[in-house]
Design a protein around this motif. Structure first.
Motif, PDB file in Angstrom:
ATOM      1  N   GLU A  38       0.814  -1.208   0.000  1.00 28.20           N
ATOM      2  CA  GLU A  38       0.000   0.000   0.000  1.00 28.20           C
ATOM      3  C   GLU A  38       0.855   1.271   0.000  1.00 28.20           C
ATOM      4  N   SER A  39       2.088   1.166   0.494  1.00 25.75           N
ATOM      5  CA  SER A  39       2.953   2.349   0.533  1.00 25.75           C
ATOM      6  C   SER A  39       3.335   2.805  -0.877  1.00 25.75           C
ATOM      7  N   TYR A  40       3.190   1.942  -1.865  1.00 22.57           N
ATOM      8  CA  TYR A  40       3.510   2.288  -3.255  1.00 22.57           C
ATOM      9  C   TYR A  40       2.283   2.714  -4.072  1.00 22.57           C
ATOM     10  N   TYR A  41       1.099   2.436  -3.582  1.00 27.06           N
ATOM     11  CA  TYR A  41      -0.105   2.652  -4.373  1.00 27.06           C
ATOM     12  C   TYR A  41      -0.415   4.117  -4.645  1.00 27.06           C
ATOM     13  N   GLY A  42      -0.003   5.000  -3.764  1.00 25.96           N
ATOM     14  CA  GLY A  42      -0.266   6.418  -3.964  1.00 25.96           C
ATOM     15  C   GLY A  42      -1.734   6.789  -3.831  1.00 25.96           C
ATOM     16  N   LEU A  43      -2.472   6.017  -3.039  1.00 28.05           N
ATOM     17  CA  LEU A  43      -3.887   6.325  -2.845  1.00 28.05           C
ATOM     18  C   LEU A  43      -4.020   7.520  -1.910  1.00 28.05           C
ATOM     19  N   PRO A  44      -4.795   8.519  -2.306  1.00 29.84           N
ATOM     20  CA  PRO A  44      -4.988   9.664  -1.411  1.00 29.84           C
ATOM     21  C   PRO A  44      -5.791   9.251  -0.184  1.00 29.84           C
ATOM     22  N   ASP A  45      -5.608   9.993   0.877  1.00 33.01           N
ATOM     23  CA  ASP A  45      -6.398   9.734   2.078  1.00 33.01           C
ATOM     24  C   ASP A  45      -7.862  10.029   1.792  1.00 33.01           C
ATOM     25  N   VAL A  46      -8.700   9.145   2.254  1.00 34.37           N
ATOM     26  CA  VAL A  46     -10.148   9.338   2.117  1.00 34.37           C
ATOM     27  C   VAL A  46     -10.783   8.802   3.394  1.00 34.37           C
ATOM     28  N   PRO A  47     -11.749   9.517   3.923  1.00 26.53           N
ATOM     29  CA  PRO A  47     -12.403   9.000   5.128  1.00 26.53           C
ATOM     30  C   PRO A  47     -13.014   7.630   4.854  1.00 26.53           C
ATOM     31  N   VAL A  48     -12.773   6.723   5.741  1.00 25.09           N
ATOM     32  CA  VAL A  48     -13.289   5.362   5.576  1.00 25.09           C
ATOM     33  C   VAL A  48     -14.809   5.382   5.429  1.00 25.09           C
ATOM     34  N   GLU A  49     -15.438   6.382   6.017  1.00 24.79           N
ATOM     35  CA  GLU A  49     -16.893   6.487   5.942  1.00 24.79           C
ATOM     36  C   GLU A  49     -17.377   6.763   4.517  1.00 24.79           C
TER      37      GLU A  49
END
Length: 108
Positions: A38-49
């Motif tokens: 996951e450290s490589y995926y570059g997914l932005p933070d998004v609220p889990v909700e």
């Protein structure tokens, strides 16, 4: 959530000339480096909700763009009551998905 969805879709695409998806390439890199993939995926933070909207998108998605009629039928039969804002977000996610798929098919 839109930026998260776009990156999520991109991870599942294969670059031209590759048999691996971007996600598979990052997973292999992570395995070699000992880091979490996951450290490589570059997914932005998004609220889990907010991730439920992406789950709803996948429940609704077919090969064609999601229509208001399909959303209405889905909400009726699923018992999920979506706000106008949620509907607009799902349709925007669908639009981004369609753009990515169309770009991938024209570059192949």
């Amino acid at each position: 959530i839109i930026a998260y969805a776009k990156r999520h879709f991109w991870l599942d695409q294969s670059p031209t000339g590759s048999t691996l998806t971007n996600r598979q390439s990052f997973d292999a890199l992570a395995k070699r480096s000992g880091k979490r993939p996951e450290s490589y995926y570059g997914l932005p933070d998004v609220p889990v909700e907010a991730l439920y909207l992406l789950r709803y998108f996948y429940e609704l998605k077919t090969k064609e763009p999601i229509t208001y009629q399909e959303l209405k039928a889905w909400t009726h039969f699923s018992g999920v009551d979506l706000s106008l804002e949620e509907i607009q977000i799902i349709r925007r996610i669908d639009s981004e998905f369609t753009v990515l798929i169309n770009n991938a098919s024209t570059s192949s």
